[in-house]
Design a protein around this motif. Structure first.
Motif, short mmCIF file in Angstrom:
data_model
loop_
_atom_site.label_atom_id
_atom_site.label_comp_id
_atom_site.label_asym_id
_atom_site.label_seq_id
_atom_site.Cartn_x
_atom_site.Cartn_y
_atom_site.Cartn_z
N SER A 1 56.25 39.42 21.65
CA SER A 1 57.68 38.90 21.92
C SER A 1 57.79 39.93 23.15
N TYR A 2 59.17 38.64 23.94
CA TYR A 2 59.90 38.77 24.70
C TYR A 2 58.97 40.27 25.29
N ALA A 3 58.15 39.17 26.24
CA ALA A 3 56.77 40.72 27.17
C ALA A 3 56.89 39.65 28.36
N ARG A 4 57.03 40.89 28.97
CA ARG A 4 56.92 41.02 30.77
C ARG A 4 56.62 42.18 31.60
N HIS A 5 55.80 41.39 31.75
CA HIS A 5 53.76 41.72 32.53
C HIS A 5 54.52 41.76 34.12
N ILE A 6 53.64 42.79 34.66
CA ILE A 6 53.43 42.81 36.51
C ILE A 6 52.22 42.52 36.66
N SER A 7 51.24 41.69 36.80
CA SER A 7 49.69 41.67 37.91
C SER A 7 49.76 41.59 38.80
N ARG A 8 49.18 42.98 39.42
CA ARG A 8 47.86 42.71 40.36
C ARG A 8 46.87 42.62 40.60
N VAL A 9 46.26 40.87 40.66
CA VAL A 9 44.85 40.99 40.40
C VAL A 9 44.13 39.98 41.86
N MET A 10 44.93 39.77 42.67
CA MET A 10 44.52 39.22 43.92
C MET A 10 44.00 39.94 44.91
N PRO A 11 42.65 39.79 45.56
CA PRO A 11 42.36 40.42 46.15
C PRO A 11 43.35 40.28 47.29
N LEU A 12 43.30 41.61 48.46
CA LEU A 12 43.99 41.24 49.91
C LEU A 12 44.22 40.79 50.76
N SER A 13 44.65 40.25 51.71
CA SER A 13 43.40 39.94 53.40
C SER A 13 44.06 41.69 54.11
N ILE A 14 42.59 41.89 54.71
CA ILE A 14 43.28 42.93 55.55
C ILE A 14 42.10 42.69 57.05
N GLY A 15 42.79 43.08 58.05
CA GLY A 15 42.09 42.65 59.40
C GLY A 15 41.34 43.32 59.23
N GLY A 16 39.81 42.79 60.18
CA GLY A 16 39.47 43.42 60.15
C GLY A 16 38.56 43.42 58.82
N ARG A 17 38.34 44.23 57.90
CA ARG A 17 38.39 44.07 56.34
C ARG A 17 37.95 42.95 55.88
N GLN A 18 39.02 42.28 55.18
CA GLN A 18 38.56 41.50 53.72
C GLN A 18 39.57 39.83 54.48
N ARG A 19 38.92 39.04 54.12
CA ARG A 19 39.84 37.61 53.97
C ARG A 19 39.90 36.74 52.86
N LEU A 20 41.19 36.60 52.13
CA LEU A 20 41.51 35.77 51.10
C LEU A 20 41.47 34.60 51.31
N ILE A 21 40.93 33.84 50.98
CA ILE A 21 40.33 32.27 51.72
C ILE A 21 41.41 31.53 50.59
N ALA A 22 41.20 31.73 49.43
CA ALA A 22 41.79 30.84 48.36
C ALA A 22 42.09 31.76 47.07
#
Length: 298
Positions: free
Chosen positions: A18-39
């Motif tokens: 209970s009283y659980a706080r989380h920070i999540s980092r799982v979504m891909p980045l958009s990086i110019g010339g490298r990759q683009r997150l479309i949706a």
């Protein structure tokens, strides 16, 4: 290359949390010339009482959540569509190790991609003379930084065995190095440690690997879960180049970036605190599937 990407991370607790706080980092980045997150989108189960998105210093799109009521499990589910390009490496302007100190000494900014953040110790990668000596065995001051990084990457691949049971998420680079075993996190931490001890800025990359290989190509290690590899600052002209020591290759169109940091502590997919006791079990499932056409992400 266009991919549909899905992730499910699930935690089961021996006693309700209970009283659980989380920070999540799982979504891909958009990086110019490298990759683009479309949706893309991230869902949580149980649904949080509070949810807030923010971007941290290194540019990660993170989500902070709070789940107040007691719960026996917590799941994070992400789906995304991302277009990835093979990074272009400017090897015609390769910087030698002897030139590198002068070059990064001339970098005056301290933004998130500044090499100054990636040269000294970091929370998970303290100085280690033994790992440093391992890296220096193959170094000449007149070698290019790119060639040194490629050689260290290959040596780790040859000397270490991929073993998902040998280490834990809290294992140190020294522990993995002593066993010559581990997973992508360990391989990456050892490579970063070796390069920094030589005097080369190096950082940690969190992301995903293509699940199904192209025809005639071997399946890459680490494709069943979130993956990790290394970025190396090869001089002002060449810039950052990414290497995957788990598979002995430069990161390419099969590598999807979620975040950059100094080590795992900066880009951990989930961090949290909660009120509970006992043990917990975690499972993770990843699918990175090449697609044709443009079906919607759902």
């Amino acid at each position: 290359m266009l991919y549909d990407l899905s992730l499910k991370m699930e935690y089961h607790y021996d006693t309700p949390a209970s009283y659980a706080r989380h920070i999540s980092r799982v979504m891909p980045l958009s990086i110019g010339g490298r990759q683009r997150l479309i949706a893309g989108h991230v869902k949580f189960d149980p649904g949080p009482d509070e949810e807030r998105g923010f971007t941290d210093f290194f540019g990660h799109p993170a989500i902070a959540t709070l789940v107040n009521p007691p719960h026996q499990r917590f799941a994070i589910m992400m789906k995304a569509r991302v277009n990835v390009e093979t990074p272009r490496t400017m090897l015609g302007f390769a910087t030698t190790l002897s030139e590198l100190k002068r070059e990064y000494g001339g970098v005056l900014d301290l933004d998130r991609d500044s090499p100054h953040h990636f040269l000294g110790p970091s929370p998970r990668i303290p100085p280690d003379r033994i790992i440093g000596a391992y890296g220096r065995d193959m170094v000449s001051p007149e070698d290019s930084v790119y060639a040194i990084a490629k050689a260290v990457c290959a040596r780790i691949f040859e000397d270490f065995a991929y073993d998902g049971e040998a280490t834990t998420v809290d294992s140190t680079p020294a522990e993995a190095f002593a066993m010559r075993r581990g997973v992508c996190q360990d391989f990456s931490h050892v490579m970063i440690s070796a390069l920094r001890m030589i005097g080369i800025p190096a950082g940690y990359v969190s992301g995903y690997l293509r699940t199904i290989p192209p025809p005639g190509k071997p399946r890459l290690e680490g494709a069943d879960a979130m993956h990790a590899w290394v970025r190396v600052w090869c001089g002002r002209a060449t810039g950052w180049v990414e290497f995957d020591p788990t598979n002995n290759m430069e990161a390419g169109a099969d590598h999807i970036v979620v975040g950059y940091g100094r080590d795992y502590a900066d880009v951990a997919p989930v961090l949290g605190v909660m009120k509970t006791y006992g043990e917990h079990q975690a499972t993770q499932a990843v699918d990175v599937i090449p697609v044709q056409g443009t079906p919607a992400v759902s």
